[in-house]
Design an enzyme around this catalytic site. Structure first.
Site, PDB file in Angstrom:
ATOM      1  N   ASP A 218       0.827  -1.198   0.000  1.00  5.50           N
ATOM      2  CA  ASP A 218       0.000   0.000   0.000  1.00  5.50           C
ATOM      3  C   ASP A 218       0.869   1.259   0.000  1.00  5.50           C
ATOM      4  OD1 ASP A 218      -2.763   1.041   0.375  1.00  5.50           O
ATOM      5  OD2 ASP A 218      -1.946   1.864   2.233  1.00  5.50           O
ATOM      6  N   GLU A 278       1.824  -0.412  -4.950  1.00  4.64           N
ATOM      7  CA  GLU A 278       0.918   0.643  -5.396  1.00  4.64           C
ATOM      8  C   GLU A 278       1.743   1.921  -5.452  1.00  4.64           C
ATOM      9  OE1 GLU A 278      -3.158   2.958  -4.043  1.00  4.64           O
ATOM     10  OE2 GLU A 278      -1.579   2.526  -2.614  1.00  4.64           O
TER      11      GLU A 278
END
Ligand code: GLC
Length: 530
Positions: A218, A278
């Protein structure tokens, strides 16, 4: 609309030995709250996922990415992690996770999970310790606490905006401020503190030792902030999904690469384990820096997620993305939808038009070399659902003062069967986000026996894709069309010309719309073996 092939039989897929299994794998993103509820509380969970694993095997995916299922007060639906090495009771427990892992592996499906290194929940034990220990303490140094600006320290330490809206700083009772690039319930960690890095390593090993096959990381361009925390100089607030260049002191800073190198050193001890980051950065060159041989194995490519349904955009998305990874060891990694963005059926116009284009887009995505991510419900052609204000739960809605509706619309629970809400999603009466009427034809059960359904198209494409390999070569195409050939001989033709075009030479393997008369309709794609 019909596909040209009948529904394929399920194929047995033992876990292959190679450690680079992920390079051309199809990943299925399980947004755990919305995939399947094993109970009656209307929230998806690990038991629900476990029960549906055979259906995912039948779909033909190689791996899962499960969104965060760790203990969390759910200020950002699990991206506010209170304990990175346990399971949130709403979703199950560690024993249930182990069963998911074991049963997925037995079906030939790898399991990757979400790693959220940039921030914790404000309910993590560390944050309570930081508040209790006070300014200047080692406990406080795990987070980014600073004195305020202005004579009496009543102004935030700098002008950084939060990506979810409002300032990125919140003041605590003793007068100091802490940094949160997202919601106030998600304080940012300070990775210059050795315990923070050591804790991340402990988390990696905890899950790798249990047998997970990798991590989606993330905000992998976060974690390091510009030294001295200088003001941002841009006028406009950029959101999380905007690109962040090196001029943004909050993100994409050089120091982040040292953290990725540590992660890679740990993963290299577990052959076959992989990472996908990401990473929202301003250029393909900046992205390539994350894909150096000692950093991430791969990073999402969001160009298909952001491209318009237009020839030049789609062609550039493919070409630029392949260029970006060309000079790195990483494969490309294609995404059409995820839990943060409007679903592609909706982006492409919704309704029949959106669905027709989504069918063609799937054939484009799966014909491309590299990794492909399917967001749960893509295979059913799920659209976004606009919810009434009172049903919205995304912190973006409240943080923006009601100006941004947030991401609930793309997170509606998956319809499995039946003719009315909750469509087999739960044994309870209601779901955490309301499901609309009119979805009887969208359920997995309704699509299962229909050779013309989105589900049948996905199954056929994923089965045929197993035979596809080799590089991509652009080939001549009629005006308004895009065509390429893969090394193994598969030709993809995508028609965006506004009128039917003649099919090229070759045996039709699969088409997103009826091409039986030798013509490929507009907004359709075909796979041929030439
Ligand atoms: C990532 C997630 C998003 C989350 C944010 C903060 O962008 O995909 O859902 O809100 O990080 O953790």
């Amino acid at each position: 609309m019909t596909s040209t092939l009948p529904i394929p039989a399920p194929i047995p897929a033992p876990i292959p030995a190679p450690t680079d299994w992920w390079r051309d794998a199809v990943f299925y993103q399980v947004y755990i709250r919305s995939f399947a509820d094993g109970g009656d509380d209307g929230v998806g969970d690990l038991a629900g996922l476990r029960a549906r694993l055979p259906e995912l095997a039948r779909l033909g995916v190689d791996a899962l990415w499960i969104n965060p299922f760790f203990p969390s007060p759910m200020a950002d639906h699990g991206y506010d992690v209170a304990d990175p090495r346990d399971v949130e009771p709403v979703f199950g427990d560690l024993a249930e996770f182990d069963r998911v892992l074991g049963e997925a592996h037995a079906l030939g499906i790898r399991v990757t999970i979400d790693l959220v290194p940039n921030h914790t929940s404000d309910q993590r034990d560390w944050f309570a310790q930081a508040l209790a220990a006070g300014p200047g303490s080692p406990e406080r140094a795990r987070y980014v606490f600073r004195d305020g600006a202005g004579l009496d320290g009543t102004k935030p330490p700098n002008n950084w905006p939060s990506i979810f809206g409002g300032p990125a700083w919140t003041r605590v009772p003793d007068g100091q401020w802490y940094l949160h690039l997202f919601a106030p319930e998600q304080p940012d960690l300070d990775f210059t503190h050795p315990e923070v890095l050591a804790d991340l390593e402990e988390t990696l090993r905890f899950w790798l030792d249990r047998g997970v096959d990798g991590f989606r990381i993330d905000v992998a361009h976060g974690m390091a902030k510009a030294p001295g925390l200088p003001d941002v100089t841009f006028d406009e607030e950029t959101g999380i999904f905007d690109d962040h260049g090196p001029d943004d002191p909050r993100l994409d800073q050089d120091g982040v690469h040292d953290i990725h190198r540590m992660v890679r050193r740990v993963l290299d001890e577990y052959p076959g384990a992989m990472t996908v980051g990401e990473v929202w950065v301003s250029s393909e060159e900046r992205l390539a820096r994350y894909l150096r041989p000692d950093e991430l194995h791969s990073a999402f490519n969001f160009r298909l997620l952001t491209a318009d349904w237009a020839l030049a955009d789609l062609r550039a998305a493919v070409a630029d993305s392949l260029d970006a990874v060309g000079a790195t060891p990483a494969p490309a990694c294609w995404v059409l939808s995820n839990h943060d963005r409007p679903r592609h059926v909706t982006r492409y116009g919704g309704g029949e038009v959106g669905t027709r284009r989504a069918r063609a887009a799937a054939l484009l995505q799966f014909a491309l070399p590299g990794m492909a991510f399917v967001y749960n419900g893509d295979e059913l052609g799920m659209p976004d659902v606009e919810l009434p204000d009172e049903a919205l739960t995304d912190p973006v809605w409240t943080r923006s003062g009601g100006t941004e509706r947030g991401r609930d619309a793309c997170r509606i629970p998956v319809p499995w069967s039946g003719t009315e809400p909750p469509y087999g999603f739960t044994t309870g009466a209601s779901t955490w986000l309301p499901m609309p009427g009119g979805w009887a034809g969208l359920t997995a059960a309704a699509q299962d026996g229909d050779p013309g359904s989105m589900l049948s198209l996905y199954r056929a494409a994923l089965r045929l894709r197993r035979e596809v390999s080799g590089g991509l070569e652009w080939v001549p195409a009629p005006d308004g069309c895009l065509a390429f050939r893969r090394g193994s001989g598969l030709v993809l033709l995508l028609n965006l010309s506004g009128r039917p075009v003649p099919l090229p030479e070759g045996q039709v393997l699969l088409a997103s719309a009826d091409a039986a008369d030798g013509q490929l309709p507009d907004d359709a794609a075909v796979w041929l073996q030439a």
